[in-house]
Design an enzyme around this catalytic site. Structure first.
Site, PDB file in Angstrom:
ATOM      1  N   TYR A   1      33.809  41.077  44.517  1.00 26.98           N
ATOM      2  CA  TYR A   1      34.627  40.533  43.422  1.00 26.98           C
ATOM      3  C   TYR A   1      34.071  41.193  42.168  1.00 26.98           C
ATOM      4  CZ  TYR A   1      36.751  36.384  41.031  1.00 26.98           C
ATOM      5  OH  TYR A   1      37.507  35.509  40.278  1.00 26.98           O
TER       6      TYR A   1
ATOM      7  N   HIS B   1      39.071  41.822  36.435  1.00 26.30           N
ATOM      8  CA  HIS B   1      39.801  40.977  37.389  1.00 26.30           C
ATOM      9  C   HIS B   1      39.221  39.562  37.426  1.00 26.30           C
ATOM     10  CE1 HIS B   1      41.802  39.564  41.003  1.00 26.30           C
ATOM     11  NE2 HIS B   1      40.628  39.326  41.565  1.00 26.30           N
TER      12      HIS B   1
ATOM     13  N   ARG C   1      40.916  28.570  35.972  1.00 25.07           N
ATOM     14  CA  ARG C   1      39.959  27.586  35.449  1.00 25.07           C
ATOM     15  C   ARG C   1      39.927  27.504  33.932  1.00 25.07           C
ATOM     16  NH1 ARG C   1      37.437  30.240  39.657  1.00 25.07           N
ATOM     17  NH2 ARG C   1      36.718  31.804  38.192  1.00 25.07           N
TER      18      ARG C   1
ATOM     19  N   GLU D   1      46.352  42.887  46.471  1.00 23.96           N
ATOM     20  CA  GLU D   1      45.165  43.129  45.652  1.00 23.96           C
ATOM     21  C   GLU D   1      44.762  44.579  45.863  1.00 23.96           C
ATOM     22  OE1 GLU D   1      42.067  40.178  46.297  1.00 23.96           O
ATOM     23  OE2 GLU D   1      43.021  38.871  44.815  1.00 23.96           O
TER      24      GLU D   1
ATOM     25  N   LYS E   1      44.094  34.557  52.493  1.00 24.18           N
ATOM     26  CA  LYS E   1      43.761  35.976  52.649  1.00 24.18           C
ATOM     27  C   LYS E   1      43.819  36.415  54.112  1.00 24.18           C
ATOM     28  CE  LYS E   1      41.883  36.439  48.366  1.00 24.18           C
ATOM     29  NZ  LYS E   1      42.076  37.559  47.426  1.00 24.18           N
TER      30      LYS E   1
END
Lengths: 426, 426
Positions: free
Chosen positions: A137, A142, A151, A208, A262
């Site tokens: 990640y 991103h 959030r 993605e 996913k």
């Protein structure tokens, strides 16, 4: 004189297009089904698929320590286990075999017939059996974009993000090669206006834009890999479309992370481009905003300048480019990812796959997902046929492309192309 | 007359202890290394390890459709792929071969010599190659306890928990069999009094008391498994110690879930006890507090009454029992877990492993982790040697045991036994 497969001056005796992702300087590795329905390991130059199993049987790898059946397999795992020295010898040898000046195969019509296929004669397979798939990640842009949406701006980037290459385990079984269709998944979601979850096909299917690296056997259980040795264990890279169902993800992901959002599919491009082929495209990554702990301090240029593009094609329609990004935007590099992954002693095997995470740049046209490009659907994208997209529609095809380019050479990855089919009937 | 391996009246001609986890009614499957250094698939009765490869070569499975080398393999994956009908025929045949009244092997000394080993002559291996490992989080008591500690009482149970069998992907490569030592992992943590993370060996290494089920090839990509067919695809169960580093976990797990806190090792018991052997111990699970969505509505008794125990033994010391729990406490059953896992079309293969999540009961002595038993270290446990434990110390051995018991039969899992070694030097 030792051969250097990366020599930008080398030309091949094969007839190939003047612009191609696969010049003789690339020499990627893949697995394909031939016109005779035989699975073999191969490489690609221009629009030729080259049968390495046949090349080996005909003696072209003489002098390199390879088992007889190393290329007669349905995955690259064993070849990757042979290690970097062997990968290099084989790649250099292939460069030599197809060098314009080398008559051995060039002038042997009978051998050529066994070895050469046109790319549309073969069916590309998954290049490796992926034992474990990890997804990082590692794009700050991103993580910030998604964090802001999920959030709020204040909690966008978690306190750990600048200290840890955050990652999680993905699902290996549903990794599929380019050209295999994906089904819109069913699942539980909590629509914004409801207090109880509902069940139905996902309404927010997204791509993605990622790249993934494939490892060799790197360590035994209990022994970390030092950050500045990590690249020794990276065979090469592929494009990765980490399909995501945003509505399922939002409802399921707290506290243990993404799961069914996913695991319905992850698509990869079929040719593994070696780290060796990418050598001319090394660059510095972004400057760390916080000094990493010593085990994450990588030295030298550990990023790669790889241009990334995403296109959407509606059914029977043409492709519209919707995103332009670059692998070098990643805050954490592959060496840091692999060092972090093994710092607790976790063992990494041949064929393991590690995704970068979505690679977004700083401008809105460089965001690597529809979630970000349309900002949760608030700013739909217009395709060239005039239709709009908030997320991916049924029967849309998502195409990802990647290539490196300098004044001498273009090294590309080809495509990762996947059509989204409607949900099955239940 | 067809044989029923579960017949509680059957006795064996083998000499076995009067109380054993492995009576002739169990017949689990495993993989072991024999005294001749040969890997084979086997079963266990009493304290005998039985070589199924040798039994098959000697013709004892005549009439059952099995390939010649099905038991001469280093994993059970291919046998599990053969499906439930074959598992049953083989298990029933084994019951018959070792039935007190059957002279075929009993009276053939030469054959017995090839087939029988005492359990301490063999070295147990991993029973399957785990393609994908999923860990659920299906004990309400555990989720509530951990949630309370990590996020406070108000946010203990997430809003999705009563609707979804929450789960996440785990790391397959670091799954190890019982008796293999584990190293205390290094990692990043954020001590409570600090604002920047530090690097060092984990100070809070914990076990998690779990069971895991092993699947067969269940579905193709894109096709869900209906909840009331799910058990058809479950081969059997093992004990699972999902080792956890609580300090690493706390710092890394938001937002993508646990990663290095778990991936340093997961230990399993070596004998897979079949779902068929557990048939007499079916029970109802806890009554749902919220009606599940239709795809999760399982019918009938889908839980199993399996007693669970955890012991700690300090180096050279005796075992102290620290936890007594039961598999039946799980809020979500295996059928619901498998139906949920595949509802998005995710494909499940032979040898995939799905952990239950830590199985805690409602009383403090039934909590399935040190985190809960000592309530984050606030209430240390006393061992029989007088020493105290907040978490697991270097050179402690954690032992998990599981067994079913009714008035006729005891069906057990043996042990999952793992010693925690000190962190490596860096």
């Amino acid at each position: 004189m030792p051969i250097n497969a990366n020599d930008p001056k080398r030309k091949t005796w094969l007839e190939i297009p003047s612009v191609t992702d696969f010049p003789i300087q690339n020499i990627p590795f893949g697995v394909f089904l031939t016109r005779d329905d035989i699975v073999t390991i191969g490489t690609r130059i221009g629009d030729y698929a080259i049968d390495l199993g046949a090349l080996h049987q005909l003696g072209y790898f003489k002098g390199i320590d390879l088992t007889d059946d190393i290329f007669l397999q349905d995955t690259l795992n064993d070849f990757i286990s042979d290690g970097r020295k062997t990968w290099r010898l084989v790649r250099d040898r292939i460069a030599d075999i197809f060098d314009k000046e080398n008559p051995d195969l060039r002038d042997n019509k009978k051998h050529r017939k066994h070895i050469l296929f046109t790319i549309d004669e073969v069916e590309m397979q998954l290049p490796v059996h992926v034992g474990d798939y990890t997804d990082f990640y590692s794009s700050k842009e991103h993580a910030t974009n998604v964090g802001t949406m999920f959030r709020g701006k204040e909690n966008a980037l978690m306190p750990n993000w600048l200290h840890i290459p955050v990652g999680y385990h993905g699902r290996s079984s549903s990794i599929i090669p380019s050209e295999i269709n994906v089904r819109r998944p069913w699942g539980q979601t909590l629509p914004p206006e409801k207090s109880e979850p509902i069940f139905g096909p996902s309404k927010l299917v997204d791509f993605e834009l990622e790249m993934a690296f494939i490892t060799t056997d790197a360590n035994v259980l209990g022994e970390p890999i030092p950050v500045n040795e990590a690249e020794e264990y990276i065979f090469g890279l592929v494009l990765l479309n980490d399909w995501s169902a945003r509505d399922i993800q939002k409802w399921e992901y707290v506290p243990l992370g993404p799961f069914l959002a996913k695991s319905f599919a992850s698509s990869i491009s079929p040719w593994i481009v070696t780290l060796d082929a990418l050598e001319p495209f090394r660059v510095e990554g972004p400057k760390p905003e916080v000094k990493p702990l010593p085990y994450l301090q990588s030295k030298g240029k550990k990023s790669y300048d790889i241009n990334l593009e995403v296109y959407i094609a509606p059914e029977d329609g043409e492709e519209t480019k919707i995103c332009t990004s670059n692998f070098k935007y990643m805050y954490w590099n592959m060496s840091q990812q692999l060092a972090h992954h093994t710092i607790n002693g976790c063992n990494v095997n041949s064929g393991d796959m590690m995704g970068s995470g979505t690679i977004s740049g700083s401008t809105p046209d460089s965001y690597g997902s529809m979630l970000e490009l349309t900002w949760r659907g608030e700013k739909p994208l217009k395709l060239s046929d005039g239709t709009e997209r908030k997320f991916i529609n049924d029967n849309d095809t998502v195409v990802m492309k990647a290539y490196c380019q300098n004044k001498n050479t273009r090294i590309g990855f080809g495509e990762c192309r996947t059509k989204l089919l409607p949900a099955i009937e239940m």
